[in-house]
Design a protein around this motif. Structure first.
Motif, PDB file in Angstrom:
ATOM      1  N   LYS A 126      -6.630 -13.182 -53.982  1.00 29.42           N
ATOM      2  CA  LYS A 126      -6.583 -13.642 -55.072  1.00 29.42           C
ATOM      3  C   LYS A 126      -6.825 -12.483 -56.261  1.00 29.42           C
ATOM      4  O   LYS A 126      -7.882 -11.926 -56.110  1.00 29.42           O
ATOM      5  CB  LYS A 126      -7.255 -14.778 -55.407  1.00 29.42           C
ATOM      6  N   ASP A 149      -9.746 -22.231 -53.812  1.00 32.91           N
ATOM      7  CA  ASP A 149      -8.782 -21.272 -54.088  1.00 32.91           C
ATOM      8  C   ASP A 149      -8.690 -20.405 -52.883  1.00 32.91           C
ATOM      9  O   ASP A 149      -7.624 -19.836 -52.816  1.00 32.91           O
ATOM     10  CB  ASP A 149      -9.068 -20.222 -55.422  1.00 32.91           C
ATOM     11  N   TYR A 150      -9.541 -20.226 -52.200  1.00 27.97           N
ATOM     12  CA  TYR A 150      -9.570 -19.619 -50.787  1.00 27.97           C
ATOM     13  C   TYR A 150      -9.490 -20.243 -49.559  1.00 27.97           C
ATOM     14  O   TYR A 150      -9.678 -19.972 -48.328  1.00 27.97           O
ATOM     15  CB  TYR A 150     -10.825 -18.478 -50.805  1.00 27.97           C
TER      16      TYR A 150
END
Lengths: 174, 131
Positions: A126, A149-150
């Motif tokens: 990201k 997000d991960y």
């Protein structure tokens, strides 16, 4: 012999001028660095920071960060939480042993600097921007990371915090 | 009547504290881990006295209220609460400067049983003095 004077002079000038170009300085990471995360439960820190820190405030184009931290070093202050954090449900330290940050560019800002780059964590890359300052041979930065997000334990979005603030302090030496 | 219960609680707390301090030293030599920032001889004595004195009031209340059945109920409560309190060292987050937090339960979990163990150990010495 006269024919060689000018080529030799040119070569000498080229070699000499090469030393006038100041390359961004390589720094060694000091032992007493800290990488702390907070955001409720859990809070803690990582160790095992290593990599290349090349930084010169006057040569930001030649500056670069390429660093990793060892996921297995996570410490929340609680043995059970540490074990859970390293398990496949969370960071999966066996499959993804390091968290990597590689900068693509560093720019000056009003308050300090910003390192743009990629965080590679839990198999997800990201793009991030990390603001930091560099004072007294110490890098200090703070930014937010959202574990969702991960893809870190997305099955349990409400199990512990989602957003964490990372506070990073890295003293360096020449 | 409470005077005798107080004496029993005091003797039990001294015994529990002694056991805790000895175990703390043995654990330190066995694992080379230092948890003195969170658990040291002062805190072991403090916790032992606190637990035994709190339970002395519970004992007094229960034996006044339930008479002879009070001690049976008390023993169950003391044992169950001691067992339940193993969650405290398991769930606590130590300061980040303390190394090897995963070994901390090995030190603290047995200790949560020491006050109850000491109470039940010294109880026969005071049995005939309460009633």
């Amino acid at each position: 012999m006269k024919k060689l004077i000018y080529p030799l002079a040119a070569t000498l000038l080229i070699v000499a001028s090469a030393f006038t170009v100041k390359l961004a300085q390589d720094w060694k990471i000091g032992d007493n660095y800290s990488i702390k995360f907070s955001g409720g439960d859990p809070s803690g820190e990582f160790k095992g920071l290593k990599g290349v820190v090349k930084f010169d405030p006057n040569d930001l184009a030649g500056s670069k960060f390429d660093v990793t931290i060892d996921v297995a070093t996570i410490n929340t202050g609680n043995g059970m939480k540490n074990t859970h954090a390293k398990s496949a449900m969370w960071f999966d330290a066996e499959k993804y042993p390091v968290i990597k940050f590689t900068s693509s560019s560093i720019v000056k800002t009003a308050s300090g600097f910003e390192a743009k780059g990629t965080i590679d964590m839990h198999g997800v890359q990201k793009e991030v921007v990390i603001p930091f300052v560099f004072e007294a041979n110490t890098f200090k930065g703070s930014f937010e990371v959202n574990r969702m997000d991960y893809n870190i334990n997305t099955a349990e979005p409400n199990h512990g915090a989602q957003k964490f603030t990372l506070d990073i302090t890295v003293p360096v030496t020449n | 009547m409470y005077k005798k219960i107080f004496q029993q609680a005091f003797v039990a707390s001294v015994l529990a504290a002694l056991a805790g301090i000895i175990y703390n030293r043995i654990y330190f030599f066995a694992t080379e881990t230092d948890y003195s920032r969170v658990l040291n001889w002062k805190s072991i004595i403090g916790i032992s006295v606190l637990v035994c004195m709190v339970f002395s009031f519970i004992y007094y209340g229960l034996t006044r209220w339930l008479k002879t059945k009070g001690e049976i109920v008390f023993n169950f409560i003391f044992s169950i609460l001691s067992f339940a309190s193993i969650m405290v060292p398991l769930s606590i987050s130590l300061p980040l400067e303390v190394k090897f937090p995963e070994l901390f339960p090995g030190l603290a979990v047995p200790m949560v049983f020491f006050p109850a163990l000491a109470w039940f150990t010294v109880r026969p010495l005071f049995r005939h003095q309460f009633h």
